[in-house]
Design a protein around this motif. Structure first.
Motif, PDB file in Angstrom:
ATOM      1  N   GLY A  53       7.102  -5.712 -10.762  1.00  0.00           N
ATOM      2  CA  GLY A  53       8.493  -4.832 -10.319  1.00  0.00           C
ATOM      3  C   GLY A  53       8.330  -3.584 -11.543  1.00  0.00           C
ATOM      4  N   VAL A  54       9.461  -3.022 -11.404  1.00  0.00           N
ATOM      5  CA  VAL A  54       9.516  -1.684 -12.294  1.00  0.00           C
ATOM      6  C   VAL A  54      10.029  -2.367 -13.652  1.00  0.00           C
ATOM      7  CG1 VAL A  54      10.688   0.460 -12.962  1.00  0.00           C
ATOM      8  CG2 VAL A  54       9.853  -0.207 -10.448  1.00  0.00           C
ATOM      9  N   ILE A  55       9.486  -1.721 -14.813  1.00  0.00           N
ATOM     10  CA  ILE A  55       9.957  -2.262 -16.241  1.00  0.00           C
ATOM     11  C   ILE A  55       9.881  -0.932 -17.229  1.00  0.00           C
ATOM     12  CG2 ILE A  55       9.699  -3.753 -18.164  1.00  0.00           C
ATOM     13  CD1 ILE A  55       7.812  -5.377 -16.301  1.00  0.00           C
ATOM     14  N   GLY A  56      10.889  -0.929 -18.036  1.00  0.00           N
ATOM     15  CA  GLY A  56      11.001   0.259 -18.639  1.00  0.00           C
ATOM     16  C   GLY A  56       9.715   0.534 -19.806  1.00  0.00           C
ATOM     17  N   LEU A  57       9.608   1.839 -20.143  1.00  0.00           N
ATOM     18  CA  LEU A  57       8.420   2.074 -20.963  1.00  0.00           C
ATOM     19  C   LEU A  57       8.798   3.252 -22.245  1.00  0.00           C
ATOM     20  CD1 LEU A  57       5.254   2.360 -21.161  1.00  0.00           C
ATOM     21  CD2 LEU A  57       5.546   4.357 -19.693  1.00  0.00           C
ATOM     22  N   GLN A  88       0.959  -1.250  -0.112  1.00  0.00           N
ATOM     23  CA  GLN A  88       0.135  -0.080   0.100  1.00  0.00           C
ATOM     24  C   GLN A  88       1.020   1.157   0.159  1.00  0.00           C
ATOM     25  OE1 GLN A  88      -2.340  -0.946   3.688  1.00  0.00           O
ATOM     26  NE2 GLN A  88      -4.103  -1.419   2.093  1.00  0.00           N
ATOM     27  N   PRO A  89       1.581   1.652  -1.274  1.00  0.00           N
ATOM     28  CA  PRO A  89       2.325   2.764  -1.405  1.00  0.00           C
ATOM     29  C   PRO A  89       1.861   3.908  -1.065  1.00  0.00           C
ATOM     30  CG  PRO A  89       1.696   1.916  -3.317  1.00  0.00           C
ATOM     31  CD  PRO A  89       1.081   1.120  -2.428  1.00  0.00           C
ATOM     32  N   LYS A  90       2.547   4.946  -0.693  1.00  0.00           N
ATOM     33  CA  LYS A  90       2.004   6.459  -0.321  1.00  0.00           C
ATOM     34  C   LYS A  90       2.346   7.298  -1.293  1.00  0.00           C
ATOM     35  CE  LYS A  90       1.742   5.611   4.694  1.00  0.00           C
ATOM     36  NZ  LYS A  90       2.326   6.188   6.113  1.00  0.00           N
ATOM     37  N   VAL A  91       3.403   7.068  -1.880  1.00  0.00           N
ATOM     38  CA  VAL A  91       4.164   7.805  -3.114  1.00  0.00           C
ATOM     39  C   VAL A  91       4.244   7.320  -4.199  1.00  0.00           C
ATOM     40  CG1 VAL A  91       6.021   9.480  -3.383  1.00  0.00           C
ATOM     41  CG2 VAL A  91       5.469   9.230  -1.066  1.00  0.00           C
ATOM     42  N   LEU A  92       4.656   6.032  -4.256  1.00  0.00           N
ATOM     43  CA  LEU A  92       4.433   5.433  -5.415  1.00  0.00           C
ATOM     44  C   LEU A  92       3.405   5.173  -6.171  1.00  0.00           C
ATOM     45  CD1 LEU A  92       7.058   2.170  -4.591  1.00  0.00           C
ATOM     46  CD2 LEU A  92       7.452   4.063  -6.321  1.00  0.00           C
ATOM     47  N   GLY A  93       3.164   5.691  -7.608  1.00  0.00           N
ATOM     48  CA  GLY A  93       2.129   5.498  -8.229  1.00  0.00           C
ATOM     49  C   GLY A  93       1.119   6.743  -8.042  1.00  0.00           C
ATOM     50  N   THR A  94       1.567   7.818  -7.558  1.00  0.00           N
ATOM     51  CA  THR A  94       1.018   9.009  -7.342  1.00  0.00           C
ATOM     52  C   THR A  94       1.649   9.924  -8.430  1.00  0.00           C
ATOM     53  OG1 THR A  94       2.637  10.062  -5.466  1.00  0.00           O
ATOM     54  CG2 THR A  94       0.554   9.004  -4.963  1.00  0.00           C
ATOM     55  N   ARG A  95       0.572  11.038  -8.930  1.00  0.00           N
ATOM     56  CA  ARG A  95       1.266  11.876  -9.803  1.00  0.00           C
ATOM     57  C   ARG A  95       2.079  13.186  -9.444  1.00  0.00           C
ATOM     58  NH1 ARG A  95      -1.792  10.884 -14.344  1.00  0.00           N
ATOM     59  NH2 ARG A  95      -1.642  12.783 -15.410  1.00  0.00           N
ATOM     60  N   ARG A 105      -6.534  11.393 -36.280  1.00  0.00           N
ATOM     61  CA  ARG A 105      -7.548  11.947 -35.371  1.00  0.00           C
ATOM     62  C   ARG A 105      -7.418  11.567 -33.897  1.00  0.00           C
ATOM     63  NH1 ARG A 105     -13.279  11.468 -38.360  1.00  0.00           N
ATOM     64  NH2 ARG A 105     -12.845  13.213 -39.947  1.00  0.00           N
ATOM     65  N   LYS A 106      -6.952  10.215 -33.759  1.00  0.00           N
ATOM     66  CA  LYS A 106      -6.946   9.705 -32.287  1.00  0.00           C
ATOM     67  C   LYS A 106      -6.198   8.513 -32.515  1.00  0.00           C
ATOM     68  CE  LYS A 106      -9.762   8.058 -28.682  1.00  0.00           C
ATOM     69  NZ  LYS A 106     -11.276   7.773 -28.143  1.00  0.00           N
ATOM     70  N   ILE A 107      -5.229   8.143 -31.202  1.00  0.00           N
ATOM     71  CA  ILE A 107      -4.445   7.266 -30.923  1.00  0.00           C
ATOM     72  C   ILE A 107      -4.858   6.595 -29.560  1.00  0.00           C
ATOM     73  CG2 ILE A 107      -2.038   6.005 -30.400  1.00  0.00           C
ATOM     74  CD1 ILE A 107      -2.352   6.792 -33.254  1.00  0.00           C
ATOM     75  N   VAL A 108      -5.315   5.340 -29.626  1.00  0.00           N
ATOM     76  CA  VAL A 108      -5.496   4.690 -28.096  1.00  0.00           C
ATOM     77  C   VAL A 108      -4.400   3.776 -27.909  1.00  0.00           C
ATOM     78  CG1 VAL A 108      -7.016   3.278 -26.713  1.00  0.00           C
ATOM     79  CG2 VAL A 108      -7.953   4.843 -27.922  1.00  0.00           C
ATOM     80  N   VAL A 109      -3.690   4.162 -26.605  1.00  0.00           N
ATOM     81  CA  VAL A 109      -2.633   3.445 -26.197  1.00  0.00           C
ATOM     82  C   VAL A 109      -2.854   2.422 -25.043  1.00  0.00           C
ATOM     83  CG1 VAL A 109      -0.151   3.444 -25.465  1.00  0.00           C
ATOM     84  CG2 VAL A 109      -1.055   5.088 -27.031  1.00  0.00           C
ATOM     85  N   VAL A 110      -2.760   1.104 -24.924  1.00  0.00           N
ATOM     86  CA  VAL A 110      -2.728   0.232 -23.933  1.00  0.00           C
ATOM     87  C   VAL A 110      -1.540  -0.464 -23.814  1.00  0.00           C
ATOM     88  CG1 VAL A 110      -4.311  -1.470 -23.019  1.00  0.00           C
ATOM     89  CG2 VAL A 110      -5.425  -0.164 -24.875  1.00  0.00           C
ATOM     90  N   GLN A 111      -0.674  -0.089 -22.616  1.00  0.00           N
ATOM     91  CA  GLN A 111       0.540  -0.520 -22.441  1.00  0.00           C
ATOM     92  C   GLN A 111       0.815  -1.022 -20.820  1.00  0.00           C
ATOM     93  OE1 GLN A 111       3.191  -0.292 -24.606  1.00  0.00           O
ATOM     94  NE2 GLN A 111       4.287  -1.464 -23.305  1.00  0.00           N
ATOM     95  N   ASP A 112       1.373  -2.084 -20.624  1.00  0.00           N
ATOM     96  CA  ASP A 112       1.893  -2.442 -19.449  1.00  0.00           C
ATOM     97  C   ASP A 112       3.290  -2.263 -19.262  1.00  0.00           C
ATOM     98  OD1 ASP A 112       3.573  -5.529 -19.661  1.00  0.00           O
ATOM     99  OD2 ASP A 112       2.380  -4.751 -21.396  1.00  0.00           O
ATOM    100  N   CYS A 113       3.768  -1.709 -18.121  1.00  0.00           N
ATOM    101  CA  CYS A 113       5.064  -1.498 -17.742  1.00  0.00           C
ATOM    102  C   CYS A 113       5.629  -1.960 -16.371  1.00  0.00           C
ATOM    103  CB  CYS A 113       5.552   0.010 -18.054  1.00  0.00           C
ATOM    104  SG  CYS A 113       4.215   1.096 -16.893  1.00  0.00           S
ATOM    105  N   GLY A 114       4.808  -2.843 -15.868  1.00  0.00           N
ATOM    106  CA  GLY A 114       4.940  -3.527 -14.538  1.00  0.00           C
ATOM    107  C   GLY A 114       4.561  -2.471 -13.557  1.00  0.00           C
ATOM    108  N   LEU A 115       5.308  -2.062 -12.314  1.00  0.00           N
ATOM    109  CA  LEU A 115       4.881  -1.018 -11.310  1.00  0.00           C
ATOM    110  C   LEU A 115       5.082   0.465 -11.845  1.00  0.00           C
ATOM    111  CD1 LEU A 115       4.318  -0.269  -8.512  1.00  0.00           C
ATOM    112  CD2 LEU A 115       6.874  -0.588  -8.007  1.00  0.00           C
ATOM    113  N   ILE A 116       4.185   1.246 -11.879  1.00  0.00           N
ATOM    114  CA  ILE A 116       3.964   2.329 -12.314  1.00  0.00           C
ATOM    115  C   ILE A 116       4.557   3.410 -11.272  1.00  0.00           C
ATOM    116  CG2 ILE A 116       2.898   4.465 -13.261  1.00  0.00           C
ATOM    117  CD1 ILE A 116       0.902   2.613 -14.528  1.00  0.00           C
ATOM    118  N   VAL A 117       5.684   3.718 -11.207  1.00  0.00           N
ATOM    119  CA  VAL A 117       6.412   4.586 -10.255  1.00  0.00           C
ATOM    120  C   VAL A 117       5.738   6.014 -10.216  1.00  0.00           C
ATOM    121  CG1 VAL A 117       8.476   5.621  -9.520  1.00  0.00           C
ATOM    122  CG2 VAL A 117       8.575   3.610 -10.546  1.00  0.00           C
TER     123      VAL A 117
END
Length: 694
Positions: free
Chosen positions: A644-648, A7-14, A568-580
């Protein structure tokens, strides 16, 4: 991946970029911003011949020019140059005008040689040889599995397509080069680079110095895309000039030089036969490809080299396959690794063939992909993206869009590694006043590396990201990897986690407090007395993994009267592990998609076959996407903390051009089989103008 907080407090926040204020206020220092007493300007004399035998270079008149402090030849004695713009010599002076005058004063005796700059011409038996002892086009490398010829007879549908892509220039906003100073301690080089340690090693070798005598600093840089891993000829020349002049030298390339000598993405000429059973199961893949890497493939990177071979068949499982690939040498600058080397071009060829096969089978191209893609992650992404994009509502028979402005949709997929480097090390200094400094020998090429480190440190230490100072980009810091292959975030985050975890343990031990995080932080730090706590650590196993998928959907409008394509539009669906940090992650997606639009619609090196010169070497004539070209980009990031973290940075660039090309084909009912898809090519595909001759 159990060590990341559940339950991270900072990881995954904008979290906004921690270096944003420095960049927008002009405080960020780039290599060309470095000032030093007695600073000189360096400039390079380049070959005016696409091929020539250099017999002698005389620098004496140049050295005597007013304001000139140093002049050096790239190589002593006779040599052969093999492309227009190859480096011959360099000068350093008190002004650009003095250097330009000195360059004109250099005497070069040379015998021009025959040359060739177009792939089709270089393939001919009587073409001039780029390398005297080797053919321009060697026999292809062949890989074969199964029985292709028999499998072709067993297919319900077979398509044969020819798909081509042009040479694409790197053109980072900040050009190659830097500022170099010699003193009693050795060399300090402020170089625009993706790899401070690879530049250090390259300079040490070229200058015959111990590595301990070379320091490389890259506080900020303005892009590289795979072309900035070594010091380059320009970096070595700056150092040699600084040594001869006894003064620091700044040598930054011009935009024209960028187009000639510091890398490009190879072209491709892909002939594909793709066959399937009646139910759409892929059965055979017969493939031939060649492309040009210029005079050769240049610097390799963490994510691959700059060669013309492509990873085929891309993504899909095909039991019977025959793959033939070779390279065509031409008298042009060498290629270098370019954002996801080989993958965007492979995706374009394979995904174009998949759509063409779907049309012949009478299948929905999305269903054909779902049937043949072995990736469980992409299977999930196809369904998420299709719903988000409205594929069922938007997809229609190719060419059936009414009116002169035809609308089409397309889909394409990608794969990439993106794992971290186990060689990464880091250091933290906790001061008695509670301030924290994290030091890493990595560099930020624009992806938000400081922010990734600050967010990770803040999570572990129980602080806010703005309470952590991150220092990077200096070979005096613990060593890290080059920023290529999407390895940086996956290297930095586990390393910072390890460093901070060790520091917490040590701080608890020294202070005797059971919990030093959060509200207890400053009180614990005060107990350090006057001596800061410095702790080293390294990349920790289990906090990163590799292998990501990605799916993109594109919607375009094509004006059949002008040939203009509008995305006109691009929809991107992407995995990258843990989003920092979702904010920096989305920024990476936006940048990758925009660059993919450039590959799809605009970017193409144009060379004069009579002079060997690049005819579109600047941003006026080498078109890149602008604000008006950027469509709505709808981003869906699949957060998978357990991986875990993976490059994007690279995977989000790969499928964009292919999705756009398929959308154009869907709109028109005919395929434009060559990138970039220019208005002329669209009109030619519609039979409204003649097809351009090679």
């Amino acid at each position: 991946m159990s060590e990341w907080p559940a339950q991270p407090k900072v990881l995954g926040t904008r979290v906004p970029r921690v270096d944003g204020p420095a960049k927008v206020t002009g405080q960020a220092r780039y290599s060309s911003d470095i000032q030093a007493p007695g600073l000189l300007i360096g400039m390079i004399l380049r070959s005016p011949w696409p091929a020539a035998r250099i017999q002698r270079i005389n620098l004496e008149k140049a050295r005597q020019m007013p304001g000139i402090k140093a002049a050096v030849a790239v190589q002593e004695g006779p040599r052969v140059v093999r492309y227009y713009g190859e480096e011959l010599a360099a000068v350093a002076g008190v002004s650009r005008q003095a250097c330009e005058d000195a360059l004109r004063a250099i005497e070069v005796e040379a015998e021009p040689l025959p040359f060739v700059v177009r792939e089709e011409d270089a393939r001919k038996p009587d073409a001039p040889r780029v390398w005297e002892q080797a053919p321009n086009m060697p026999p292809p490398r062949v890989r074969e599995e199964g029985n292709v010829d028999e499998a072709l007879k067993e297919c319900a549908a077979v398509i044969e397509g020819f798909y081509t892509t042009s040479v694409q220039l790197h053109h980072p906003m900040e050009t190659h080069g830097g500022t170099v100073r010699w003193d009693d301690e050795g060399v300090t080089a402020w170089i625009s680079t993706q790899g401070i340690f690879s530049v250090r090693d390259g300079l040490a070798g070229a200058l015959r110095l111990d590595q301990s005598k070379v320091r490389v600093v890259t506080e900020y840089m303005g892009g590289g895309f795979g072309s900035k891993f070594g010091p380059g000829v320009e970096g070595v020349l700056a150092a040699r000039l600084a040594r001869e002049a006894g003064a620091p030298v700044r040598l930054m390339l011009s935009r024209f030089e960028e187009a000639l000598a510091v890398g490009n993405r190879p072209s491709s000429f892909q002939r594909i036969r793709l066959g399937a059973k009646a139910d759409g199961t892929l059965h055979v893949f017969d493939y031939e490809n060649y492309g040009t890497a210029g005079v050769g493939a240049g610097q390799a990177t963490e994510g691959g080299g700059g060669g013309a071979d492509l990873p085929m068949p891309y993504i899909y499982r095909v039991p019977n396959r025959r793959i033939k690939q070779t390279t065509v040498a031409v008298n042009a600058g060498s290629s270098r690794a370019f954002r996801a080397p080989g993958h965007p071009v492979a995706s374009f060829g394979m995904e174009s063939a998949m759509d063409d096969l779907a049309v012949k089978l009478g299948m929905d191209p999305l269903e054909l992909r779902i049937k043949n893609d072995p990736s469980e992650i992409r299977q999930r992404e196809y369904r998420i993206g299709a719903e988000r994009f409205g594929w069922k509502e938007k997809y229609r028979k190719p060419g059936s869009s009414p009116g002169p402005i035809k609308v089409g949709v397309g889909v394409a997929s990608a794969t990439w590694g993106g794992g971290g480097s186990s060689r990464t090390q880091g250091e933290i200094q906790i001061n008695p006043d509670g301030t924290v400094e994290v030091r890493l020998g990595v560099q930020d090429i624009g992806t938000g590396t400081r922010t990734v480190a600050a967010v990770t440190a803040a999570e572990v230490l129980g602080l806010a990201p703005d309470q952590v100072t991150v220092k990077i980009g200096d070979t005096r810091y613990p060593p890290g990897p080059g920023s290529g292959g999407s390895v940086t975030a996956a290297s930095v985050a586990p390393t910072v986690y390890d460093v901070c975890t060790r520091a917490l343990e040590e701080l608890q031990k020294q202070t005797g407090l059971p919990d030093v995080r959060g509200e207890n932080w400053r009180a614990a730090c005060k107990k350090l007395g006057v001596t800061p706590l410095v702790v080293q650590g390294r990349w920790r196993e289990g906090l990163s993994s590799s292998g990501v998928g990605g799916v993109q959907f594109a919607e375009v409008a094509v004006d059949t009267e002008t040939g203009l394509v509008t995305v006109r539009k691009i929809v991107v669906v992407q995995d990258c592990g843990l989003i920092v940090d979702p904010l920096t992650a989305e920024s990476q997606v936006n940048g990758g998609v925009i660059m993919g639009i450039g590959l799809a619609l605009y970017e193409e090196r144009v060379m004069d076959w009579q002079s060997g010169v690049v005819l579109n070497p600047n941003f006026e004539t080498y078109k890149l996407p602008g604000i008006a070209d950027v469509p709505e980009i709808d981003i869906v990031l699949i957060n998978m903390p357990e991986r875990g973290v993976i490059g994007l940075g690279e995977p989000v660039h790969i499928p964009t051009a292919a999705a756009i090309a398929n959308a154009v084909a869907n709109a028109l009912g005919v395929r434009v089989n060559s990138l970039p898809i220019t208005p002329r090519k669209v009109l030619a595909a519609l039979g409204k103008v003649p097809t351009a001759k090679a």
